[in-house]
Design a protein around this motif. Structure first.
Motif, PDB file in Angstrom:
ATOM      1  N   LEU A 123       8.507  -2.080  -7.514  1.00 36.68           N
ATOM      2  CA  LEU A 123       7.647  -1.377  -6.560  1.00 36.68           C
ATOM      3  C   LEU A 123       7.617   0.120  -6.822  1.00 36.68           C
ATOM      4  O   LEU A 123       6.678   0.805  -6.421  1.00 36.68           O
ATOM      5  CB  LEU A 123       8.133  -1.612  -5.126  1.00 36.68           C
ATOM      6  CG  LEU A 123       7.844  -2.951  -4.493  1.00 36.68           C
ATOM      7  CD1 LEU A 123       8.334  -2.954  -3.052  1.00 36.68           C
ATOM      8  CD2 LEU A 123       6.364  -3.273  -4.518  1.00 36.68           C
TER       9      LEU A 123
ATOM     10  N   LEU B 232       3.908   3.697  -2.774  1.00 37.18           N
ATOM     11  CA  LEU B 232       3.352   2.689  -1.879  1.00 37.18           C
ATOM     12  C   LEU B 232       3.706   3.027  -0.440  1.00 37.18           C
ATOM     13  O   LEU B 232       4.724   3.664  -0.165  1.00 37.18           O
ATOM     14  CB  LEU B 232       3.931   1.308  -2.214  1.00 37.18           C
ATOM     15  CG  LEU B 232       3.189   0.451  -3.225  1.00 37.18           C
ATOM     16  CD1 LEU B 232       3.197   1.100  -4.599  1.00 37.18           C
ATOM     17  CD2 LEU B 232       3.772  -0.938  -3.298  1.00 37.18           C
TER      18      LEU B 232
ATOM     19  N   TRP C  19       4.524  -1.955   2.502  1.00 36.44           N
ATOM     20  CA  TRP C  19       4.594  -2.836   1.338  1.00 36.44           C
ATOM     21  C   TRP C  19       6.041  -3.030   0.877  1.00 36.44           C
ATOM     22  O   TRP C  19       6.429  -4.102   0.430  1.00 36.44           O
ATOM     23  CB  TRP C  19       3.733  -2.283   0.207  1.00 36.44           C
ATOM     24  CG  TRP C  19       2.283  -2.251   0.585  1.00 36.44           C
ATOM     25  CD1 TRP C  19       1.516  -1.146   0.840  1.00 36.44           C
ATOM     26  CD2 TRP C  19       1.434  -3.380   0.820  1.00 36.44           C
ATOM     27  NE1 TRP C  19       0.248  -1.518   1.205  1.00 36.44           N
ATOM     28  CE2 TRP C  19       0.173  -2.881   1.190  1.00 36.44           C
ATOM     29  CE3 TRP C  19       1.622  -4.765   0.729  1.00 36.44           C
ATOM     30  CZ2 TRP C  19      -0.899  -3.713   1.481  1.00 36.44           C
ATOM     31  CZ3 TRP C  19       0.544  -5.592   1.012  1.00 36.44           C
ATOM     32  CH2 TRP C  19      -0.685  -5.065   1.384  1.00 36.44           C
TER      33      TRP C  19
ATOM     34  N   LEU D  69       7.414  -5.501   3.427  1.00 37.87           N
ATOM     35  CA  LEU D  69       6.934  -6.872   3.231  1.00 37.87           C
ATOM     36  C   LEU D  69       7.580  -7.512   2.004  1.00 37.87           C
ATOM     37  O   LEU D  69       7.832  -8.718   1.977  1.00 37.87           O
ATOM     38  CB  LEU D  69       5.414  -6.871   3.098  1.00 37.87           C
ATOM     39  CG  LEU D  69       4.644  -6.640   4.404  1.00 37.87           C
ATOM     40  CD1 LEU D  69       3.159  -6.516   4.147  1.00 37.87           C
ATOM     41  CD2 LEU D  69       4.918  -7.765   5.400  1.00 37.87           C
ATOM     42  N   THR D  70       7.845  -6.707   0.999  1.00 41.89           N
ATOM     43  CA  THR D  70       8.491  -7.246  -0.201  1.00 41.89           C
ATOM     44  C   THR D  70       9.914  -7.708   0.126  1.00 41.89           C
ATOM     45  O   THR D  70      10.341  -8.797  -0.283  1.00 41.89           O
ATOM     46  CB  THR D  70       8.531  -6.190  -1.311  1.00 41.89           C
ATOM     47  OG1 THR D  70       7.185  -5.821  -1.645  1.00 41.89           O
ATOM     48  CG2 THR D  70       9.226  -6.713  -2.551  1.00 41.89           C
TER      49      THR D  70
ATOM     50  N   LEU E 130      10.935  -8.557   3.029  1.00 44.38           N
ATOM     51  CA  LEU E 130      10.757  -9.727   3.896  1.00 44.38           C
ATOM     52  C   LEU E 130      10.525 -10.979   3.061  1.00 44.38           C
ATOM     53  O   LEU E 130      11.114 -12.045   3.321  1.00 44.38           O
ATOM     54  CB  LEU E 130       9.583  -9.476   4.837  1.00 44.38           C
ATOM     55  CG  LEU E 130       9.136 -10.619   5.742  1.00 44.38           C
ATOM     56  CD1 LEU E 130      10.231 -11.006   6.715  1.00 44.38           C
ATOM     57  CD2 LEU E 130       7.883 -10.243   6.497  1.00 44.38           C
TER      58      LEU E 130
ATOM     59  N   LEU F  27       5.486 -17.881  -0.692  1.00 43.78           N
ATOM     60  CA  LEU F  27       5.795 -16.622  -0.012  1.00 43.78           C
ATOM     61  C   LEU F  27       5.840 -15.459  -1.007  1.00 43.78           C
ATOM     62  O   LEU F  27       5.239 -14.408  -0.789  1.00 43.78           O
ATOM     63  CB  LEU F  27       7.138 -16.769   0.706  1.00 43.78           C
ATOM     64  CG  LEU F  27       7.605 -15.657   1.633  1.00 43.78           C
ATOM     65  CD1 LEU F  27       6.588 -15.399   2.717  1.00 43.78           C
ATOM     66  CD2 LEU F  27       8.943 -16.038   2.241  1.00 43.78           C
TER      67      LEU F  27
ATOM     68  N   VAL G 227       2.955 -12.354  -1.372  1.00 45.79           N
ATOM     69  CA  VAL G 227       3.267 -10.935  -1.188  1.00 45.79           C
ATOM     70  C   VAL G 227       3.003 -10.142  -2.463  1.00 45.79           C
ATOM     71  O   VAL G 227       2.485  -9.023  -2.420  1.00 45.79           O
ATOM     72  CB  VAL G 227       4.726 -10.767  -0.711  1.00 45.79           C
ATOM     73  CG1 VAL G 227       5.142  -9.316  -0.785  1.00 45.79           C
ATOM     74  CG2 VAL G 227       4.884 -11.268   0.710  1.00 45.79           C
TER      75      VAL G 227
ATOM     76  N   VAL H  31       0.470  -7.034  -2.627  1.00 48.92           N
ATOM     77  CA  VAL H  31       0.878  -5.702  -3.079  1.00 48.92           C
ATOM     78  C   VAL H  31      -0.023  -5.223  -4.217  1.00 48.92           C
ATOM     79  O   VAL H  31      -0.482  -4.076  -4.233  1.00 48.92           O
ATOM     80  CB  VAL H  31       2.355  -5.706  -3.535  1.00 48.92           C
ATOM     81  CG1 VAL H  31       2.690  -4.429  -4.274  1.00 48.92           C
ATOM     82  CG2 VAL H  31       3.283  -5.868  -2.340  1.00 48.92           C
TER      83      VAL H  31
ATOM     84  N   GLY I 259      -1.929  -2.879  -2.103  1.00 50.29           N
ATOM     85  CA  GLY I 259      -0.894  -1.861  -1.951  1.00 50.29           C
ATOM     86  C   GLY I 259      -0.888  -0.800  -3.037  1.00 50.29           C
ATOM     87  O   GLY I 259      -0.694   0.388  -2.752  1.00 50.29           O
ATOM     88  N   VAL I 260      -1.104  -1.240  -4.267  1.00 52.80           N
ATOM     89  CA  VAL I 260      -1.026  -0.304  -5.389  1.00 52.80           C
ATOM     90  C   VAL I 260      -2.323   0.503  -5.476  1.00 52.80           C
ATOM     91  O   VAL I 260      -3.406  -0.052  -5.554  1.00 52.80           O
ATOM     92  CB  VAL I 260      -0.795  -1.063  -6.715  1.00 52.80           C
ATOM     93  CG1 VAL I 260      -0.780  -0.087  -7.886  1.00 52.80           C
ATOM     94  CG2 VAL I 260       0.520  -1.820  -6.663  1.00 52.80           C
ATOM     95  N   GLU I 261      -2.159   1.802  -5.423  1.00 53.97           N
ATOM     96  CA  GLU I 261      -3.326   2.686  -5.520  1.00 53.97           C
ATOM     97  C   GLU I 261      -3.258   3.451  -6.842  1.00 53.97           C
ATOM     98  O   GLU I 261      -2.170   3.720  -7.348  1.00 53.97           O
ATOM     99  CB  GLU I 261      -3.342   3.675  -4.343  1.00 53.97           C
ATOM    100  CG  GLU I 261      -3.557   2.965  -3.004  1.00 53.97           C
ATOM    101  CD  GLU I 261      -3.505   3.903  -1.828  1.00 53.97           C
ATOM    102  OE1 GLU I 261      -4.370   3.778  -0.929  1.00 53.97           O
ATOM    103  OE2 GLU I 261      -2.607   4.757  -1.788  1.00 53.97           O
TER     104      GLU I 261
ATOM    105  N   SER J  52      -2.828   8.688  -0.828  1.00 55.89           N
ATOM    106  CA  SER J  52      -1.496   8.952  -1.375  1.00 55.89           C
ATOM    107  C   SER J  52      -1.542   9.878  -2.590  1.00 55.89           C
ATOM    108  O   SER J  52      -0.505  10.320  -3.068  1.00 55.89           O
ATOM    109  CB  SER J  52      -0.818   7.637  -1.763  1.00 55.89           C
ATOM    110  OG  SER J  52      -1.630   6.927  -2.685  1.00 55.89           O
TER     111      SER J  52
END
Lengths: 246, 214
Positions: free
Chosen positions: A106, A113, A117, A120-121, A123, B20, B24, B28, B32-34, B163
């Motif tokens: 990550l 991030l 995020w 959640l990772t 989790l 799961l 996720v 992401v 999530g990733v920008e 960001s």
């Protein structure tokens, strides 16, 4: 100390600890078996140390690459040890390595991030770990469920530091409640403990977040106090149900 | 020996755990990733080039590495060593000055052509940064856009995720170019009159204030 010296020192110590554990592994004494678990746990940590020296001093890797290498080595070593002997410490080591790999991945994107995020990772990793424990893939099962559930709840707390605070706190309540429900439907005192702790930690935060500005701090505290009393009474009844099933 | 029910539970737990994790990971990667704005490298694109070299430092533990970007787009590392220090500026003979992290005020002069360095006690005037102060190059955000202005002139306007940030800016001594360091660790360079799109001068640049030669 030169790089070669640091590498040799860390490597020798790691091999020594792992070797000592291997030599004692066949002993029937329970205390010796516990010692073997500790030695191999330290050996896994030593593997991380060797990887760090290699990545930092020898290869000069960047922070993100170094973290991934170290975490990957710990995960691999921990997983290997856990495959050889299904003990709590080896499982914890494998989980730590897995979490480290996830967090290192990550951290790789150039732009940070959102905390949600990250949460959640954690989790997902924790939830998957607990589910695999329940399915018998990870033993001891109670350690996998406890560690995984705790990690999942911790993930919701981490994610709640960002803009999606209310959503993550709500998710934390759902996860904690699910753990309490799971404890009621199967013999899971350990799940009840984690779920109860989760509810006591997350519910007050959610109440403050939702009602803090609307009704003021004193009234919010009153609501939180009443909810905690209800929770305590309810969980006490659940505990008696779980105790009956045990 | 396991029963069919236990086998079924094992399989379903494996599937659930896999779903799961995959869900996720996909979320992401998709949401999530920008990404920072996509810009060409200075060395890869023809066009006007900056008027001078620019230097910056990178610290790792007690060691400092001096980096240099040239107008033709090449990036070199003329010196690395200990004790490290903060970048002060350029001397007239093409040497870069570092204020060392030592108790006594000490300056290291690095010849960027040869990599040779000498140390000397700092003069009173060398205790503070000699580099060009950050001039009014002002990044601002609005409506999902990033806007960079210099002296009231729009230098760069682009769509960028929230960001994405410009960490530090510094105009060239003659005021015709602007160097920007973003939080994607890129050193960008753009003409101060906004006549061209920014180009990436160097990658892996930490959030240090770079110093133009001159």
């Amino acid at each position: 100390m030169a790089v070669a010296g640091r590498l040799a020192l860390s490597g020798l110590l790691t091999v020594a600890v792992l070797g000592a554990g291997g030599a004692l592994r066949s002993s029937p004494a329970a205390s010796v078996q516990r010692l073997v678990s500790v030695l191999w746990f330290l050996g896994v940590a030593g593997t991380g140390w060797v990887a760090w020296v290699l990545a930092d001093d020898a290869l000069g890797l960047r922070d993100v690459d170094r973290a991934l290498l170290v975490a990957g080595c710990v995960a691999l070593a921990g997983g290997t040890v856990h495959l050889l002997r299904h003990r709590a410490l080896s499982q914890v080591a494998a989980l730590a390595g897995t979490v480290g790999v996830a967090l290192a991945l990550l951290d790789r994107p150039a732009l940070d991030l959102e905390p949600a995020w990250w949460g959640l990772t954690l989790l997902a990793v924790g939830g998957a770990w607990a589910v695999l424990g329940d399915g018998g893939w990870l033993r001891p099962r109670s350690v996998a469920e406890t560690a995984g559930a705790s990690l999942a709840l911790a993930g919701t707390q981490v994610g709640a530091f960002g803009e999606a605070r209310v959503a993550l706190l709500g998710l934390g309540v759902v996860v904690a409640a699910a753990l309490v429900w799971a404890a009621m439907t199967r013999d899971g005192t350990h799940l009840l403990a984690v779920g109860a702790l989760g509810l006591f930690v997350v519910v007050p935060q959610l109440v403050f977040e939702l009602f803090g500005d609307a009704i003021g701090a004193p009234a919010t505290l009153l609501v939180v106090g009443l909810l905690l009393v209800v929770l305590a009474v309810g969980l006490g009844r659940v505990r008696r149900e779980v105790g009956r099933d045990d | 020996m396991t029963t069919d029910r236990e086998d079924g539970r094992r399989v379903s737990s494996l599937v659930l755990a896999g779903v799961l994790v995959v869900a996720v990971v996909a979320a992401v990667l998709l949401f999530g990733v920008e990404r920072a704005p996509d810009l060409p490298d200075l060395a890869d694109v023809d066009g006007p080039t900056p008027p001078a070299r620019i230097a910056w430092t990178e610290h790792d533990g007690g060691e400092t590495c001096l980096h240099l970007a040239s107008p033709d787009g090449t990036v070199t590392e003329p010196w690395c060593g200990e004790p490290g220090g903060d970048l002060l500026g350029w001397e007239g003979d093409g040497a870069v000055l570092l204020q060392l992290w030592e108790v006594e005020p000490t300056v290291r002069a690095v010849d960027v052509e040869t990599g040779a360095s000498t140390t000397r006690p700092a003069d009173s005037g060398e205790g503070t940064a000699l580099h060009h102060p950050e001039e009014p190059v002002q990044p601002a955000r609005g409506d999902g856009e990033l806007l960079v202005e210099h002296g009231g002139v729009e230098v760069w306007r682009t769509d960028a995720p929230a960001s994405y940030e410009i960490v530090t800016t510094v105009a060239s001594p003659d005021g015709t170019w602007v160097a920007l360091v973003d939080n994607a660790e890129r050193l960008l360079v753009v003409e101060a009159d906004g006549g061209s799109r920014p180009r990436v001068w160097a990658h892996g640049v930490p959030p240090q204030v770079p110093v133009w030669e001159g």
